[in-house]
Design an enzyme around this catalytic site. Structure first.
Site, PDB file in Angstrom:
ATOM      1  N   HIS A 197     -10.538   2.940   3.534  1.00 11.57           N
ATOM      2  CA  HIS A 197      -9.326   3.421   2.867  1.00 11.57           C
ATOM      3  C   HIS A 197      -8.143   3.454   3.853  1.00 11.57           C
ATOM      4  O   HIS A 197      -7.071   2.914   3.573  1.00 11.57           O
ATOM      5  CB  HIS A 197      -9.586   4.822   2.290  1.00 11.57           C
ATOM      6  CG  HIS A 197      -8.429   5.406   1.541  1.00 11.57           C
ATOM      7  ND1 HIS A 197      -8.339   5.368   0.172  1.00 11.57           N
ATOM      8  CD2 HIS A 197      -7.302   6.039   1.973  1.00 11.57           C
ATOM      9  CE1 HIS A 197      -7.200   5.949  -0.213  1.00 11.57           C
ATOM     10  NE2 HIS A 197      -6.562   6.372   0.870  1.00 11.57           N
ATOM     11  N   GLU A 198      -8.356   4.069   4.994  1.00 12.83           N
ATOM     12  CA  GLU A 198      -7.260   4.192   5.973  1.00 12.83           C
ATOM     13  C   GLU A 198      -6.888   2.831   6.544  1.00 12.83           C
ATOM     14  O   GLU A 198      -5.714   2.580   6.844  1.00 12.83           O
ATOM     15  CB  GLU A 198      -7.621   5.184   7.083  1.00 12.83           C
ATOM     16  CG  GLU A 198      -7.907   6.616   6.603  1.00 12.83           C
ATOM     17  CD  GLU A 198      -6.845   7.181   5.661  1.00 12.83           C
ATOM     18  OE1 GLU A 198      -5.662   6.773   5.760  1.00 12.83           O
ATOM     19  OE2 GLU A 198      -7.193   8.018   4.797  1.00 12.83           O
ATOM     20  N   HIS A 233      -4.318   1.322   4.308  1.00 14.49           N
ATOM     21  CA  HIS A 233      -2.956   1.785   4.612  1.00 14.49           C
ATOM     22  C   HIS A 233      -2.435   1.109   5.888  1.00 14.49           C
ATOM     23  O   HIS A 233      -1.276   0.689   5.965  1.00 14.49           O
ATOM     24  CB  HIS A 233      -2.953   3.303   4.835  1.00 14.49           C
ATOM     25  CG  HIS A 233      -3.083   4.121   3.578  1.00 14.49           C
ATOM     26  ND1 HIS A 233      -2.175   4.054   2.547  1.00 14.49           N
ATOM     27  CD2 HIS A 233      -4.005   5.048   3.193  1.00 14.49           C
ATOM     28  CE1 HIS A 233      -2.523   4.910   1.579  1.00 14.49           C
ATOM     29  NE2 HIS A 233      -3.637   5.523   1.945  1.00 14.49           N
ATOM     30  N   GLU A 279      -0.837   3.501  -1.700  1.00 11.18           N
ATOM     31  CA  GLU A 279      -2.168   3.878  -2.174  1.00 11.18           C
ATOM     32  C   GLU A 279      -2.861   2.688  -2.850  1.00 11.18           C
ATOM     33  O   GLU A 279      -4.079   2.581  -2.822  1.00 11.18           O
ATOM     34  CB  GLU A 279      -2.046   5.075  -3.128  1.00 11.18           C
ATOM     35  CG  GLU A 279      -3.318   5.844  -3.370  1.00 11.18           C
ATOM     36  CD  GLU A 279      -3.915   6.524  -2.127  1.00 11.18           C
ATOM     37  OE1 GLU A 279      -3.260   6.566  -1.056  1.00 11.18           O
ATOM     38  OE2 GLU A 279      -5.058   6.995  -2.221  1.00 11.18           O
TER      39      GLU A 279
HETATM   40 ZN    ZN Z   1      -4.540   7.073   0.810  1.00  7.20          ZN
END
Ligand code: ZN
Length: 495
Positions: free
Chosen positions: A260-261, A264, A290
């Site tokens: 997830h990170e 980003h 997101e």
């Molecule tokens: Zn996030």
């Protein structure tokens, strides 16, 4: 002063502001990862000095004079985009009275500690007064920003420029119905999915976490990975850092937080260098940001193809860990669980958590819901959508820090991100028929290159909706996300 001089002077001024705000971000990273606890007070002083300097720079009357001297018609598109973002920020900052801004900063900073105490004590009533104050201050701010328009839209615009609540309502209504229905049908499924058992050492988990960051294209020459209590990514351009966490019994927490990170972070790393140290040198909005973390984590990372790769890597690192085969592993990674906590929710239930908060905060803002009735409203809605009752306030209305710190209008960007991810994934699949063959090898090169070209390189140069429209060829709808989730889970649970 000519328009040309004004533009050059404004860009130099903003260059410094962006640099200072990146330094502030780095101090924040340090605070969450390596800083000793005893340094906290001094750090707060540094941050507040930096923020005061930044605020003065952003609201400097010279910015207004430069903006007035520039004719956007003389500018090429990227220059015009810079001016669009700078004007928007300048106008927002100028509209909010300084005393109100200071009061919001003071109250929300104290509210964090009060929220943590009330949460520990399981006592919503103890926090109710403070929350009412936060809501009231944000309504005052919204009124200053809205200039007669919708209050909620005024706050939403800070996180998702150009988006309005009326549009969100349309996107969200069908999604909520579809997800509640799917959740109910899964509840009646006879498919039994096992749980993961055993312990997985920190070193071995971190080894795989690094491989996953590699697999998703993270550039280690311009970043690093550390541990933090709540994983986050921070920074832009040539200094984008990620964090993760490790729990011995739950390696997936580490692996999927990392992916997830990385989503980003890779977004930020891929922004075109020409946007570096300008206001366009970061993501287009919270929702677009997101969308990148979620498409990495879910559509790609939790796919049957990619979990096949992860299953083999885990076998190689941990040996036999009690999972019969790749298909069982895939089911387990995607298993639905009864849970109260948004951040731990699966793909089916996650958006239901967000929509609950969105509807409640809209009612708080339009005055139809009183903070005194918020806990009841939360519990009632939760039972409706999730099919069981909230057991404690820690698992209910006090679980997220967003409202205590004044973040109202922020929650919907999580679901908006998922909706954008649904659109992008459908378009990506159509463009890359061999996607699964790549993913089964742990290779996301082509997928990430596609996202880079469609989304990442542009930074903040386009409004969020425009960016998605350019990428997929139409205005975003919730339909692709809902059909992706429905198909995936109907298959897993044999509905
Ligand atoms: Zn996030």
């Amino acid at each position: 002063m000519t328009a040309n001089n004004a533009f050059t002077a404004l860009m130099a001024h903003m260059h410094e502001a962006v640099a200072l705000s990146q330094i502030s971000g780095l101090l924040g990273w340090d605070q969450e990862t390596t800083m000793a606890r005893g340094s906290a007070n001094q750090r707060a002083e540094w941050q507040s000095a930096l923020q005061a300097t930044l605020h003065a720079k952003r609201t400097d009357p010279k910015v207004g004079e430069w903006l007035a001297a520039i004719d956007p018609a003389d500018l090429e598109p990227v220059e015009a985009a810079n001016i669009r973002v700078i004007s928007r920020e300048f106008e927002r900052q100028s509209r909010v009275p300084t005393d109100l801004a200071r009061e919001i900063a003071r109250v929300t900073s104290a509210a964090q500690g009060e929220w943590a105490e009330a949460r520990a004590a399981g006592d919503f009533a103890a926090f109710q007064g403070t929350l009412a104050k936060v809501v009231d201050l944000r309504r005052q701010e919204a009124a200053a920003l809205a200039d007669g328009g919708d209050l909620y839209d005024a706050l939403l615009g800070e996180y998702e420029p150009g988006m309005r609540a009326a549009e969100l309502d349309q996107l969200f209504a069908g999604l909520r119905r579809g997800l509640v229905d799917l959740r109910e049908r899964i509840g009646e499924s006879r498919v039994e999915i096992p749980d993961l058992k055993g312990k997985f050492s920190q070193d071995q988990q971190m080894l795989i976490a690094r491989e996953l960051a590699d697999a998703f294209g993270y550039d280690w020459k311009r970043g690093r990975l550390d541990l933090a209590v709540h994983p986050f990514s921070s920074g832009s351009g040539d200094d984008v850092r990620i964090t993760t966490r490790v729990a011995e019994q739950d390696p997936f927490n580490c692996f999927y937080s990392t992916i997830h990170e990385v989503g980003h972070a890779v977004y930020e790393q891929n922004i075109a260098p020409r946007h570096g140290l300008t206001v366009l040198g970061t993501g287009a909005s919270m929702g677009i940001h997101e969308s990148q973390s979620r498409i990495f984590e879910n559509q790609l990372g939790r796919s049957r193809a990619f979990t096949g790769f992860l299953f083999r890597r885990m076998q190689a690192v941990f040996g036999d860990f009690g999972m019969a085969d790749a298909e069982t592993f895939y089911q387990m990674v995607n298993k639905l669980r009864r849970g109260y906590i948004r951040t731990e929710a699966d793909e089916v239930q996650y958006n239901l958590h967000v929509l609950l908060r969105y509807d409640l905060e809209r009612s708080l803002m339009d005055g139809s819901l009183d903070v005194a009735d918020l806990q009841d409203a939360w519990n009632q809605r939760f039972e409706q959508d999730f099919g069981f009752a909230v057991d404690s306030v820690q698992n209910g209305v006090l679980q997220d820090v967003h409202w205590p710190v004044g973040l109202i209008g922020y929650f919907p960007t999580y679901t908006l991100g998922n909706i954008y991810a649904g659109e992008l994934y459908a378009a990506l699949r159509a463009d890359q028929p061999d996607l699964d063959t790549d993913l089964a090898k742990g290779d996301t090169t082509h997928a990430v290159a596609w996202l880079k070209q469609k989304i990442h390189v542009h930074g903040g140069a386009f409004e969020p909706i425009e960016l998605i429209q350019n990428a997929v060829g139409h205005a975003p709808s919730e339909a692709p996300l809902l059909s992706y989730i429905t198909q995936k889970f109907s298959d897993i649970y044999q509905l």
